[in-house]
Every structure is written in structure tokens, then in C-alpha cells.
Motif scaffolding. Structure first.
Motif, PDB file in Angstrom:
ATOM      1  N   SER A  22       0.874  -1.187   0.000  1.00  0.00           N
ATOM      2  CA  SER A  22       0.000   0.000   0.000  1.00  0.00           C
ATOM      3  C   SER A  22       0.905   1.229   0.000  1.00  0.00           C
ATOM      4  CB  SER A  22      -0.889   0.017   1.244  1.00  0.00           C
ATOM      5  OG  SER A  22      -0.103   0.410   2.358  1.00  0.00           O
ATOM      6  N   GLN A  24       0.686   3.294   2.494  1.00  0.00           N
ATOM      7  CA  GLN A  24       0.589   3.782   3.875  1.00  0.00           C
ATOM      8  C   GLN A  24       1.923   4.065   4.547  1.00  0.00           C
ATOM      9  OE1 GLN A  24      -1.907   1.052   5.940  1.00  0.00           O
ATOM     10  NE2 GLN A  24      -3.757   1.813   4.931  1.00  0.00           N
ATOM     11  N   TYR A  52      -4.185   7.031  -8.302  1.00  0.00           N
ATOM     12  CA  TYR A  52      -3.386   7.069  -7.066  1.00  0.00           C
ATOM     13  C   TYR A  52      -2.927   8.462  -6.640  1.00  0.00           C
ATOM     14  CZ  TYR A  52      -3.182   2.159  -8.347  1.00  0.00           C
ATOM     15  OH  TYR A  52      -3.534   0.892  -8.700  1.00  0.00           O
ATOM     16  N   GLN A  55      -4.316   9.672  -3.113  1.00  0.00           N
ATOM     17  CA  GLN A  55      -3.770   8.875  -1.982  1.00  0.00           C
ATOM     18  C   GLN A  55      -2.336   9.261  -1.679  1.00  0.00           C
ATOM     19  OE1 GLN A  55      -3.727   4.466  -2.112  1.00  0.00           O
ATOM     20  NE2 GLN A  55      -5.377   4.692  -3.601  1.00  0.00           N
ATOM     21  N   GLU A  58      -2.101  12.762  -0.169  1.00  0.00           N
ATOM     22  CA  GLU A  58      -2.513  12.759   1.249  1.00  0.00           C
ATOM     23  C   GLU A  58      -1.405  12.202   2.132  1.00  0.00           C
ATOM     24  OE1 GLU A  58      -6.228  10.668   1.670  1.00  0.00           O
ATOM     25  OE2 GLU A  58      -7.265  12.228   0.509  1.00  0.00           O
ATOM     26  N   GLU A  59      -0.790  11.136   1.652  1.00  0.00           N
ATOM     27  CA  GLU A  59       0.287  10.503   2.427  1.00  0.00           C
ATOM     28  C   GLU A  59       1.473  11.473   2.575  1.00  0.00           C
ATOM     29  OE1 GLU A  59       1.826   7.744   4.753  1.00  0.00           O
ATOM     30  OE2 GLU A  59      -0.204   7.602   3.935  1.00  0.00           O
TER      31      GLU A  59
END
Ligand code: GLY
Length: 368
Positions: A22, A24, A52, A55, A58-59
């Protein structure tokens, strides 16, 4: 699954490849390396941005004061100095300086173009590779080759500039088209063919699991490809010797890519070029006919082409000679000594090239 691999050579470069499932841990990995700078620019294309982009932004926002995104149209036709110029302008307007970071989120085109921009903007800033295609994960994101095409010449303008980190989310392969996945498999097969016969056999033996994209098998395959690429790049970062072996299939492949006006994908052209190189190797008695046909049939097994139509053999020969892979006017051809062992040959002549092209020439084969 092993989670990381370090690529390093003395003081020249040192970076880690992370194999993740991921996005994350992206900001954690950036922090761990002490790479959290002021601003981050995600460079991506119109295919990957909607999948993507958010995401990843944001990360990165967990770490960076400001995160901006530059999106350009997907595909090889964008890999040129015009796109680089637009990116320079964007970075200047966003006031990027040497403490800031570029993130290449996408496949080979995104990685090469972002890396080249990073190598040249302000005489060089840092960048991180986030490869989302199989081809970029097993090959192009590692080793610091960056660049763009110039007119019809492939990768003619470029620089060696290593990323500060490579972060792979292997689940990005779930959204990859069959065609793009096949292109990555071309690179995987190539790696085995030039360096590791056992790996080549392993790939063939796992054809079904690979085609079904079984995550555990893909993870093993990607790790093994990256381990081989790491060794080659550490031994010969600027392609003075061994690294040239990674160009198996590229001499004729680039000629086909150029003459088909980029209608075929890079990986498909390289796969065709690999069959042609195997044909020259077989005609020279280096590999036997059974091995040649196995190499060709594996393209079929992994949805890669074995013939191409609509090309004039003389034009292919001329384009082959205008590729940058020349050595004192001689074409540098990568041939196979055996499965798992390649070498660079500068004695391949026009007749051999034309004969090998006949072997993959769909028009000629129909005629016969
Ligand atoms: N893709 C070939 C190389 O990195 O040398």
C-alpha cells in the motif's frame, strides 16, 4: 516477502527499494531516511493521477509543508523536452528550490522524465521513484537512467541521476492493463535470459500464477528481478560494460518502436527485438533451435508479440544504425551465449540483421 533492498556504490549512490502492499508507509519511509524537505511535487500522468494521485498526495502531506501535482498526458509521445519545459515552468512558479523533492508516480515514461527534470533543474535536485507499472518496478525505476526522446530518437537526451528512494506499492499492479503487464514480463524474461537461467526457468514454470497475478508469486518475481538489476547497476552504473547486457532486444526493438511511430509499446518492441537477437544467436550456433523457439513461445505465453507487420526491412536496418547503441560506427548487439548468459557483440552484419528481421516479419511470414 522481503521488504527492502539497498542499492549502493561507495560514495556515488545509496538508496533503498521498498516493497510494500500500500502507500501507507510512504511518509514513514521518507521520514526514516531524513528526506522530508519543504515541498513535494508529484509528477504523474493522466492514467495514474486519477487512480493514485490523491492517496499519494494525502500521504505526503503528513510530511511535507506543501504538496503539488503536475500531470501530463500518458504515453511515450509525451516523453520529450516540451513536457520537461512545462515541468520546469511549473516548478519555477511553485518556487521549488534544491531542498524540495520530486516524486515520479507512474511507469517508465514518468520515471525517466521526472528523473531527467530532477537531474537538470537547478543543476540537480532530489527525486523519489514510485513505480506503478511492472516494467518500472522490475527495471526502469532502478539504476538512475533518466532521459527523454528527441525527435524520433529514443532516450537521446538524458543523464545518470539516481533516485533517493524507490517505493513500490505492489498492489498498483492490480489496475495495470494486460498489455502493460505483458511489457513488464518482457523485461522479466530478459533479465533471466541475460543473467540467470534458473530464474528464467522459474518464470516459465510459474506462467499460470504470473498471468493470474498471484500477489505472492509476483512479489517474489519482482524482488528477484530487482536483486539482479541492483547487482548490475552496482558493478557498472554508467554502462561501461556489464550494464549494456540489459539492452538485450533494444537495438532492433528501438528501431521498430520508432518506425511504428510508438504505436507499439516499448516492452512489446523489446520483446520482438529479443526474439530477433535470439535468432542471430541461433544462426551463429550459440543457442540451439529448441532454445530459440522456447524464447519465441514465451512471448506468446506472456501475451507479447512474435511478429510485426508493415515495416520495410531496409528501413529497419537503417533505423538500427541510427540508434545510440553504436560503438565506433559498429552496432552494439547483445547476443546470447546460452540461456542465462549474454554478451555484447560488435560484429553483427547487415545480412544477419535482415535475416533476423525476416524471422519476426509478419508480412514476410504471411507471404511464405
Ligand atoms: N533499462 C536498462 C538499464 O537500466 O540499463
Amino acid at each position: 516477502m522481503k521488504k527492502q533492498l539497498d542499492v549502493s556504490r561507495g560514495d556515488e549512490f545509496h538508496y533503498t527499494i521498498y516493497f510494500e502492499s500500500s502507500f501507507q508507509r510512504l511518509s514513514h519511509c521518507v521520514n526514516e531516511l531524513g528526506l522530508s524537505n519543504n515541498k513535494a511535487c508529484i509528477v504523474t500522468d493522466t492514467t495514474v493521477a486519477p487512480l493514485y494521485g490523491e492517496q499519494v498526495a494525502e500521504e505526503l502531506a503528513k510530511t511535507y509543508e506543501k504538496v503539488v501535482t503536475f500531470v501530463f498526458p500518458s504515453g511515450e509521445p509525451s516523453k520529450n523536452l516540451d513536457t520537461v519545459k512545462s515541468l520546469y515552468t511549473f516548478l519555477i512558479e511553485e518556487k521549488f528550490d534544491r531542498r524540495d523533492m520530486l516524486f515520479a508516480l507512474g511507469g517508465g515514461v514518468v520515471g525517466d522524465l521526472t528523473g531527467f527534470t530532477a537531474a537538470t533543474y537547478l543543476r540537480g535536485i532530489d527525486f523519489i521513484q514510485i513505480p506503478t507499472t511492472l516494467l518500472a518496478q522490475v527495471d526502469s525505476s532502478i539504476g538512475g537512467k533518466t532521459g527523454v526522446d528527441f525527435d524520433q530518437y529514443k532516450n537521446m537526451v538524458g543523464a545518470f541521476h539516481h533516485p533517493r528512494m524507490v517505493y513500490m506499492n505492489l498492489h498498483t499492479l492490480d489496475t495495470l492493463t494486460g498489455e502493460q503487464f505483458a511489457c513488464g514480463m518482457g523485461e522479466v524474461l530478459k533479465t533471466g535470459l541475460i543473467k540467470d537461467a534458473d530464474y528464467y526457468e522459474w518464470t516459465i514454470n510459474h506462467l499460470t500464477e504470473i498471468d493470474e497475478r498471484e500477489q505472492a508469486v509476483l512479489a517474489k518475481m519482482i524482488y528477484r528481478s530487482c536483486s539482479i538489476k541492483k547487482q548490475v547497476v552496482e558493478n557498472d552504473p554508467t554502462e561501461k560494460g556489464e550494464r549494456a547486457l540489459l539492452n538485450l532486444g533494444h537495438t532492433l526493438g528501438h528501431a521498430i518502436e520508432k518506425l511504428k511511430n510508438f504505436q507499439l509499446l516499448h516492452g512489446q518492441c523489446v520483446a520482438l527485438g529479443t526474439v530477433a537477437a535470439a535468432r542471430i544467436s541461433e544462426q551463429r550456433g550459440l543457442i540451439d533451435q529448441e532454445e530459440l523457439y522456447e524464447i519465441r513461445d514465451m512471448n506468446v505465453g506472456f501475451d507479447l508479440p512474435i511478429t510485426v507487420r508493415g515495416l520495410d526491412p531496409e528501413a529497419v536496418l537503417a533505423a538500427t544504425k541510427s540508434d545510440k547503441k553504436m560503438d565506433h560506427g559498429q552496432i552494439k548487439f547483445v547476443l546470447l551465449k546460452s540461456i542465462g548468459e549474454a554478451y555484447v557483440d560488435t560484429t553483427v552484419n547487415d545480412e544477419e540483421i535482415l535475416e533476423a528481421f525476416d524471422f519476426i516479419n509478419g508480412d514476410k511470414l504471411d507471404y511464405e
